[in-house]
Design a protein around this motif. Structure first.
Motif, PDB file in Angstrom:
ATOM      1  N   SER A  94      39.927  -9.782  -9.856  1.00  0.00           N
ATOM      2  CA  SER A  94      40.361 -10.105  -8.487  1.00  0.00           C
ATOM      3  C   SER A  94      40.101  -8.938  -7.538  1.00  0.00           C
ATOM      4  CB  SER A  94      41.836 -10.512  -8.464  1.00  0.00           C
ATOM      5  OG  SER A  94      42.656  -9.408  -8.771  1.00  0.00           O
ATOM      6  N   GLY A  95      40.199  -7.722  -7.994  1.00  0.00           N
ATOM      7  CA  GLY A  95      39.927  -6.553  -7.159  1.00  0.00           C
ATOM      8  C   GLY A  95      38.453  -6.406  -6.828  1.00  0.00           C
ATOM      9  N   ARG A  96      37.595  -6.827  -7.720  1.00  0.00           N
ATOM     10  CA  ARG A  96      36.153  -6.673  -7.508  1.00  0.00           C
ATOM     11  C   ARG A  96      35.536  -7.875  -6.796  1.00  0.00           C
ATOM     12  NH1 ARG A  96      33.532  -4.487 -12.899  1.00  0.00           N
ATOM     13  NH2 ARG A  96      32.304  -3.091 -11.611  1.00  0.00           N
ATOM     14  N   ALA A  97      36.213  -9.003  -6.766  1.00  0.00           N
ATOM     15  CA  ALA A  97      35.636 -10.221  -6.189  1.00  0.00           C
ATOM     16  C   ALA A  97      35.266 -10.021  -4.724  1.00  0.00           C
ATOM     17  CB  ALA A  97      36.601 -11.387  -6.340  1.00  0.00           C
ATOM     18  N   GLU A  98      36.162  -9.438  -3.965  1.00  0.00           N
ATOM     19  CA  GLU A  98      35.877  -9.218  -2.544  1.00  0.00           C
ATOM     20  C   GLU A  98      34.740  -8.231  -2.352  1.00  0.00           C
ATOM     21  OE1 GLU A  98      39.327  -8.263  -0.190  1.00  0.00           O
ATOM     22  OE2 GLU A  98      40.544  -9.728  -1.294  1.00  0.00           O
ATOM     23  N   VAL A  99      34.735  -7.179  -3.147  1.00  0.00           N
ATOM     24  CA  VAL A  99      33.686  -6.158  -3.033  1.00  0.00           C
ATOM     25  C   VAL A  99      32.330  -6.767  -3.368  1.00  0.00           C
ATOM     26  CG1 VAL A  99      32.837  -3.967  -3.982  1.00  0.00           C
ATOM     27  CG2 VAL A  99      35.270  -4.262  -3.528  1.00  0.00           C
ATOM     28  N   LEU A 100      32.286  -7.529  -4.458  1.00  0.00           N
ATOM     29  CA  LEU A 100      31.009  -8.139  -4.857  1.00  0.00           C
ATOM     30  C   LEU A 100      30.539  -9.160  -3.823  1.00  0.00           C
ATOM     31  CD1 LEU A 100      31.581  -8.626  -8.682  1.00  0.00           C
ATOM     32  CD2 LEU A 100      30.054  -6.983  -7.578  1.00  0.00           C
ATOM     33  N   ALA A 101      31.443  -9.905  -3.217  1.00  0.00           N
ATOM     34  CA  ALA A 101      31.077 -10.892  -2.198  1.00  0.00           C
ATOM     35  C   ALA A 101      30.537 -10.196  -0.952  1.00  0.00           C
ATOM     36  CB  ALA A 101      32.272 -11.763  -1.847  1.00  0.00           C
ATOM     37  N   SER A 102      31.128  -9.063  -0.605  1.00  0.00           N
ATOM     38  CA  SER A 102      30.689  -8.354   0.593  1.00  0.00           C
ATOM     39  C   SER A 102      29.369  -7.609   0.389  1.00  0.00           C
ATOM     40  CB  SER A 102      31.767  -7.379   1.062  1.00  0.00           C
ATOM     41  OG  SER A 102      31.886  -6.317   0.134  1.00  0.00           O
ATOM     42  N   MET A 103      28.975  -7.372  -0.855  1.00  0.00           N
ATOM     43  CA  MET A 103      27.734  -6.632  -1.140  1.00  0.00           C
ATOM     44  C   MET A 103      26.493  -7.473  -0.843  1.00  0.00           C
ATOM     45  SD  MET A 103      28.634  -4.562  -4.595  1.00  0.00           S
ATOM     46  CE  MET A 103      27.062  -3.759  -4.701  1.00  0.00           C
ATOM     47  N   ASN A 104      26.633  -8.745  -0.819  1.00  0.00           N
ATOM     48  CA  ASN A 104      25.502  -9.631  -0.573  1.00  0.00           C
ATOM     49  C   ASN A 104      24.357  -9.354  -1.559  1.00  0.00           C
ATOM     50  OD1 ASN A 104      24.370 -11.799   0.671  1.00  0.00           O
ATOM     51  ND2 ASN A 104      23.602 -10.679   2.438  1.00  0.00           N
ATOM     52  N   ALA A 105      24.753  -9.186  -2.861  1.00  0.00           N
ATOM     53  CA  ALA A 105      23.769  -8.985  -3.932  1.00  0.00           C
ATOM     54  C   ALA A 105      24.133  -9.933  -5.067  1.00  0.00           C
ATOM     55  CB  ALA A 105      23.775  -7.538  -4.404  1.00  0.00           C
ATOM     56  N   PRO A 106      23.675 -11.183  -4.973  1.00  0.00           N
ATOM     57  CA  PRO A 106      24.096 -12.189  -5.949  1.00  0.00           C
ATOM     58  C   PRO A 106      23.694 -11.855  -7.385  1.00  0.00           C
ATOM     59  CG  PRO A 106      22.503 -13.118  -4.400  1.00  0.00           C
ATOM     60  CD  PRO A 106      22.796 -11.728  -3.956  1.00  0.00           C
ATOM     61  N   GLU A 107      22.540 -11.213  -7.594  1.00  0.00           N
ATOM     62  CA  GLU A 107      22.121 -10.869  -8.957  1.00  0.00           C
ATOM     63  C   GLU A 107      23.109  -9.879  -9.585  1.00  0.00           C
ATOM     64  OE1 GLU A 107      19.845 -10.175  -6.336  1.00  0.00           O
ATOM     65  OE2 GLU A 107      18.906 -12.134  -6.476  1.00  0.00           O
ATOM     66  N   TYR A 108      23.500  -8.884  -8.805  1.00  0.00           N
ATOM     67  CA  TYR A 108      24.444  -7.885  -9.298  1.00  0.00           C
ATOM     68  C   TYR A 108      25.803  -8.542  -9.564  1.00  0.00           C
ATOM     69  CZ  TYR A 108      27.314  -3.722  -9.637  1.00  0.00           C
ATOM     70  OH  TYR A 108      28.187  -2.763 -10.080  1.00  0.00           O
ATOM     71  N   ALA A 109      26.211  -9.417  -8.651  1.00  0.00           N
ATOM     72  CA  ALA A 109      27.494 -10.109  -8.816  1.00  0.00           C
ATOM     73  C   ALA A 109      27.487 -10.965 -10.078  1.00  0.00           C
ATOM     74  CB  ALA A 109      27.796 -10.966  -7.588  1.00  0.00           C
ATOM     75  N   MET A 110      26.381 -11.659 -10.326  1.00  0.00           N
ATOM     76  CA  MET A 110      26.272 -12.482 -11.535  1.00  0.00           C
ATOM     77  C   MET A 110      26.294 -11.615 -12.792  1.00  0.00           C
ATOM     78  SD  MET A 110      26.421 -15.557 -10.637  1.00  0.00           S
ATOM     79  CE  MET A 110      25.949 -16.426 -12.086  1.00  0.00           C
ATOM     80  N   SER A 111      25.625 -10.484 -12.724  1.00  0.00           N
ATOM     81  CA  SER A 111      25.613  -9.556 -13.857  1.00  0.00           C
ATOM     82  C   SER A 111      27.032  -9.048 -14.146  1.00  0.00           C
ATOM     83  CB  SER A 111      24.668  -8.385 -13.560  1.00  0.00           C
ATOM     84  OG  SER A 111      24.798  -7.389 -14.527  1.00  0.00           O
ATOM     85  N   GLU A 112      27.754  -8.694 -13.107  1.00  0.00           N
ATOM     86  CA  GLU A 112      29.132  -8.222 -13.256  1.00  0.00           C
ATOM     87  C   GLU A 112      30.033  -9.328 -13.805  1.00  0.00           C
ATOM     88  OE1 GLU A 112      30.868  -5.139 -12.632  1.00  0.00           O
ATOM     89  OE2 GLU A 112      28.785  -4.545 -12.937  1.00  0.00           O
TER      90      GLU A 112
END
Length: 193
Positions: A94-112
């Motif tokens: 839950s702490g990383r969800a907002e950060v990953l969404a704001s990064m606008n890097a879907p590949e990295y978000a999927m990897s995480e």
């Protein structure tokens, strides 16, 4: 020949007969005493052997119970650690969800997300394994064991529903303590302490 019989030294003959009779009687008495002593030694040896067997049996049972107590305690500790780990993983997600969404890097978000899912799946598997081991260590017909399993199931459900299992894990510990105390008392009683 009559004169020869008259010349027999009756006191010597009587002394000889008494000596032979004494030796025979002493030998018979000695044999009886040795047989009694041997029977007594055999009886003492059997009694000592029986006591040693019983002591070994009691020690084996006490050691087995102590190993069981240690195994149960360790497995419950592992279970608590795993439910806490599941909760921690939800907090991390839950702490990383907002950060990953704001990064606008879907590949990295999927990897995480994939990495998190793998870690979460491992934690759930370990918690379920610990739960199963605990269940196998307990006697399902004993009320204290049933109470422990109820507390474990509540803690597991709480962790899986993304809630802090801290209070439920405290109840697991509270449910475990009477079982450990009871078994420890049995071990002490068997050891003769």
């Amino acid at each position: 020949m009559i004169s020869y019989l008259c010349e027999i030294d009756w006191p010597t003959l009587l002394a000889f007969a008494i000596t032979v009779l004494t030796i025979v009687c002493t030998t018979i008495i000695t044999i009886k005493h040795q047989k009694r002593a041997l029977d007594s030694q055999i009886s003492i040896s059997r009694d000592a052997s029986d006591r040693d067997k019983e002591k070994s049996r009691v020690e084996f049972i006490a050691n087995s119970r102590q190993l069981w107590i240690n195994s149960l305690r360790d497995e419950v500790a592992c279970f608590i650690a795993e439910t806490s780990s599941i909760w921690d993983l939800f907090q991390q997600k839950s702490g990383r969800a907002e950060v990953l969404a704001s990064m606008n890097a879907p590949e990295y978000a999927m990897s995480e997300l994939a990495s998190w899912s793998t870690t979460y799946g491992s934690a759930v598997t370990r918690a379920e394994k610990s739960r199963s081991k605990i269940q196998l260590l307990l006697n399902p017909t004993e009320p204290a064991s049933a109470a422990l399993m109820d507390a474990i199931d509540a803690a597991y459900s709480t962790a899986k529903s993304e809630k802090d299992p801290g209070q439920k894990n405290s109840k697991v510990i509270s449910a475990l303590q009477p079982i450990l105390k009871s078994e420890w008392e049995r071990v002490k009683a068997q050891d003769g302490a």
